[in-house]
Design a protein around this motif. Structure first.
Motif, PDB file in Angstrom:
ATOM      1  N   ILE A 138       6.906  11.787  11.569  1.00 51.05           N
ATOM      2  CA  ILE A 138       6.108  10.654  11.093  1.00 51.05           C
ATOM      3  C   ILE A 138       6.976   9.411  10.947  1.00 51.05           C
ATOM      4  CG2 ILE A 138       4.818   9.765   9.102  1.00 51.05           C
ATOM      5  CD1 ILE A 138       3.777  12.719   8.781  1.00 51.05           C
ATOM      6  N   GLU A 139       8.166   9.563  10.378  1.00 46.36           N
ATOM      7  CA  GLU A 139       9.052   8.403  10.218  1.00 46.36           C
ATOM      8  C   GLU A 139       9.405   7.780  11.566  1.00 46.36           C
ATOM      9  OE1 GLU A 139      12.492   9.066   7.786  1.00 46.36           O
ATOM     10  OE2 GLU A 139      11.308   9.057   5.943  1.00 46.36           O
ATOM     11  N   ASP A 146      11.203   1.165   9.496  1.00 47.21           N
ATOM     12  CA  ASP A 146      11.950   1.105   8.243  1.00 47.21           C
ATOM     13  C   ASP A 146      11.205   1.871   7.151  1.00 47.21           C
ATOM     14  OD1 ASP A 146      13.570   0.524   6.093  1.00 47.21           O
ATOM     15  OD2 ASP A 146      13.441  -1.656   6.316  1.00 47.21           O
ATOM     16  N   PRO A 147      11.325   3.209   7.162  1.00 52.99           N
ATOM     17  CA  PRO A 147      10.595   4.011   6.175  1.00 52.99           C
ATOM     18  C   PRO A 147      11.029   3.732   4.735  1.00 52.99           C
ATOM     19  CG  PRO A 147      12.086   5.397   7.449  1.00 52.99           C
ATOM     20  CD  PRO A 147      12.094   4.039   8.080  1.00 52.99           C
ATOM     21  N   ASP A 148      12.285   3.350   4.547  1.00 54.01           N
ATOM     22  CA  ASP A 148      12.732   3.047   3.179  1.00 54.01           C
ATOM     23  C   ASP A 148      12.016   1.812   2.640  1.00 54.01           C
ATOM     24  OD1 ASP A 148      14.474   5.223   2.995  1.00 54.01           O
ATOM     25  OD2 ASP A 148      16.107   4.095   3.935  1.00 54.01           O
ATOM     26  N   ARG A 149      11.795   0.832   3.488  1.00 51.53           N
ATOM     27  CA  ARG A 149      11.060  -0.379   3.074  1.00 51.53           C
ATOM     28  C   ARG A 149       9.614  -0.034   2.742  1.00 51.53           C
ATOM     29  NH1 ARG A 149      11.047  -6.145   2.979  1.00 51.53           N
ATOM     30  NH2 ARG A 149       9.095  -6.493   1.894  1.00 51.53           N
ATOM     31  N   ALA A 152       9.529   1.673  -0.584  1.00 53.00           N
ATOM     32  CA  ALA A 152       9.748   0.696  -1.657  1.00 53.00           C
ATOM     33  C   ALA A 152       8.497  -0.151  -1.888  1.00 53.00           C
ATOM     34  CB  ALA A 152      10.942  -0.197  -1.324  1.00 53.00           C
ATOM     35  N   ASP A 153       7.856  -0.568  -0.824  1.00 56.42           N
ATOM     36  CA  ASP A 153       6.630  -1.367  -0.959  1.00 56.42           C
ATOM     37  C   ASP A 153       5.533  -0.556  -1.648  1.00 56.42           C
ATOM     38  OD1 ASP A 153       7.840  -3.552   0.209  1.00 56.42           O
ATOM     39  OD2 ASP A 153       6.870  -3.272   2.170  1.00 56.42           O
ATOM     40  N   LEU A 154       5.354   0.688  -1.220  1.00 58.94           N
ATOM     41  CA  LEU A 154       4.319   1.527  -1.833  1.00 58.94           C
ATOM     42  C   LEU A 154       4.650   1.814  -3.288  1.00 58.94           C
ATOM     43  CD1 LEU A 154       3.646   3.988   1.116  1.00 58.94           C
ATOM     44  CD2 LEU A 154       2.160   2.142   0.301  1.00 58.94           C
ATOM     45  N   LEU A 155       5.915   2.055  -3.587  1.00 58.27           N
ATOM     46  CA  LEU A 155       6.323   2.307  -4.968  1.00 58.27           C
ATOM     47  C   LEU A 155       6.054   1.088  -5.845  1.00 58.27           C
ATOM     48  CD1 LEU A 155       7.571   4.367  -6.887  1.00 58.27           C
ATOM     49  CD2 LEU A 155       9.806   3.467  -6.278  1.00 58.27           C
ATOM     50  N   SER A 156       6.253  -0.090  -5.311  1.00 57.80           N
ATOM     51  CA  SER A 156       6.009  -1.299  -6.105  1.00 57.80           C
ATOM     52  C   SER A 156       4.528  -1.440  -6.467  1.00 57.80           C
ATOM     53  CB  SER A 156       6.496  -2.558  -5.371  1.00 57.80           C
ATOM     54  OG  SER A 156       5.639  -2.875  -4.298  1.00 57.80           O
ATOM     55  N   LEU A 157       3.658  -0.852  -5.677  1.00 57.29           N
ATOM     56  CA  LEU A 157       2.230  -0.900  -5.967  1.00 57.29           C
ATOM     57  C   LEU A 157       1.786   0.179  -6.931  1.00 57.29           C
ATOM     58  CD1 LEU A 157       0.857  -1.578  -2.374  1.00 57.29           C
ATOM     59  CD2 LEU A 157       1.120  -3.218  -4.239  1.00 57.29           C
ATOM     60  N   SER A 158       2.605   1.205  -7.090  1.00 59.48           N
ATOM     61  CA  SER A 158       2.197   2.301  -7.976  1.00 59.48           C
ATOM     62  C   SER A 158       2.879   2.136  -9.310  1.00 59.48           C
ATOM     63  CB  SER A 158       2.538   3.649  -7.345  1.00 59.48           C
ATOM     64  OG  SER A 158       3.928   3.826  -7.216  1.00 59.48           O
TER      65      SER A 158
END
Length: 158
Positions: A138-139, A146-149, A152-158
């Protein structure tokens, strides 16, 4: 009046709802795109884990119990962003299969402690390489690369 879309009025009705609005939401709504991606990812992991008799949700639940000491319901529900009722329902099939044990907390008799059984650890150990392989596939398919980005983006929303 000629239209390429049947029943799609070109002007808003009294309530302002046009087909154009529907298309705007379809194309721009982050919630919709995240939900669609989550369902597609869930299907991929469900398919990969099926030979082990697990769903992606069960894998995540088992992994959340992979810790040095038994977890409280609250700890697991926080990690999985799941309410207690949903967690209780998700635990039942794993408990019936003998993969998870649920015990009264010695410090607070109203609380429960959750742990992997030896069989649960064994199934989880078998599932990890399947998860790693599927995750790597999937990555590699991420358009931005950029799976790390993305995490990070998804984490910022949760």
């Amino acid at each position: 009046m000629s239209s390429s879309r049947p029943n799609a009025p070109e002007t808003p009705d009294d309530d302002g709802l046009t087909y154009g609005l529907t298309l705007e939401v379809r194309d721009a709504c982050l919630c919709l795109h995240v939900q669609r991606a989550a369902r597609a990812l869930a299907r991929r992991f469900d398919e990969a884990l099926r030979p082990l008799g697990l769903t992606n949700g069960q894998y995540s639940l088992l992994m959340s119990l992979n810790r040095p000491t038994p977890a409280t319901m609250r700890q697991v529900s926080t990690v999985l962003a799941m309410d207690r009722t949903t967690l209780t329902a998700a635990l039942k099939p794993l408990e019936r299969r003998g993969l998870v044990s649920v015990a009264v907390d010695a410090d607070d008799r109203r609380s429960r402690r959750l742990a992997l059984t030896p069989e649960g650890r064994s199934v989880l150990a078998e599932a990890v390489p399947v998860w790693r392989r599927t995750h790597a596939e999937i990555e590699r398919q991420l358009a931005g690369g950029d799976p790390d980005r993305l995490r990070a983006d998804l984490l910022s929303l949760s």
